[in-house]
Design an enzyme around this catalytic site. Structure first.
Site, PDB file in Angstrom:
ATOM      1  N   ASP A 164       0.831  -1.200   0.000  1.00  0.00           N
ATOM      2  CA  ASP A 164       0.000   0.000   0.000  1.00  0.00           C
ATOM      3  C   ASP A 164       0.870   1.257   0.000  1.00  0.00           C
ATOM      4  OD1 ASP A 164      -2.288  -1.529   0.136  1.00  0.00           O
ATOM      5  OD2 ASP A 164      -2.433  -1.411   2.315  1.00  0.00           O
ATOM      6  N   TYR A 192       5.598  -9.733   8.267  1.00  0.00           N
ATOM      7  CA  TYR A 192       5.406  -8.291   8.419  1.00  0.00           C
ATOM      8  C   TYR A 192       5.621  -7.900   9.875  1.00  0.00           C
ATOM      9  CZ  TYR A 192       3.225  -7.610   3.804  1.00  0.00           C
ATOM     10  OH  TYR A 192       2.978  -7.515   2.455  1.00  0.00           O
TER      11      TYR A 192
END
Length: 246
Positions: A52, A110
């Site tokens: 993103d 992540y």
């Protein structure tokens, strides 16, 4: 023909994610610009993931098929000389022609960084979410264990995703503290659109007392996006590790 696996790290603040877009700067476009300067051809570069806008990467992998004969070490140095300071190539290696940066990946990790302070830290702007209230990291670690296993995570995906199979396997999930820094670390065989950011928002809901730590397995089973937490801001998120069987 050679197939090169390139490993990058980048600060995503100035970019609208990895994927090329018509009217916004992206990491992929910037990387292809650098490649073209070096070899004179605009090669197609395939990334391991779409990120993103504003998301960072400690490790991001991509592959590129090329007729160029430049050795990997020299190519790495040339790329770094032509890339902006917020993108760097950390490794380049030749791999099998059937290797694919996305489809050959076995898992990704992540991390989400939270600055647990009452005052702003200018060196953490656009890199951490600042949360000024106390955080019980042990409670959040207990809650994070509820994500483990193979589940349908459709309730942890934002609208707009075209993915039909929403089942994913979470291999590792933990929350830990390092001074005034609280980190959520999660590894899975794949992630849905905004999945980690919604997981983080759900943990923030636990910290706020809006969600019980024990509720997370039930929230997952419900497949109800409204029961999960907010979508945490992109700037605290980092693609931390990409794993392959090489």
């Amino acid at each position: 023909m050679r197939n090169l696996l390139l490993t990058l790290c980048f600060d995503g603040t100035s970019y609208h994610g990895w994927q090329v877009q018509k009217n916004a700067p992206t990491v992929q476009q910037t990387f292809q610009d650098a490649v073209e300067k070096i070899i004179g051809i605009r090669e197609n570069v395939t990334g391991c993931s779409r990120t993103d806008s504003g998301v960072h990467a400690n490790m991001f992998c991509c592959h590129m098929k090329t007729e160029s004969t430049i050795e990997c070490e020299r190519f790495t140095a040339a790329l770094n000389a032509n890339l902006p300071l917020d993108i760097a190539v950390t490794d380049c290696r030749e791999v099998a022609l059937d290797f694919h940066a996305r489809y050959s990946c076995v898992s990704k990790e992540y991390i989400y960084k939270i600055s647990n302070t009452k005052t702003r830290n200018p060196f953490r702007e656009n890199r951490y979410l600042r949360y000024s209230y106390p955080i019980d990291e042990k409670l959040l670690d207990s809650a994070a264990k509820g994500f483990l296993g193979t589940h349908d995570f459709c309730g942890f995906s934002s609208s707009g995703s075209s993915v039909e199979d929403t089942v994913r396997t979470v291999i590792h999930s933990e929350v830990f503290r390092n001074g005034d820094e609280v980190v959520f670390r999660v590894e899975a065989n794949g992630f849905l659109y905004n999945m980690v950011r919604i997981m983080t928002g759900t943990l923030i809901g636990v910290a706020q007392g809006k969600i019980e730590a024990s509720e997370i397995p039930d929230i997952i089973k419900s497949c109800d996006r409204s029961r999960a937490g907010i979508t945490a801001p992109a700037y605290g998120l980092y693609l931390n590790k990409v794993n392959y069987n090489l």
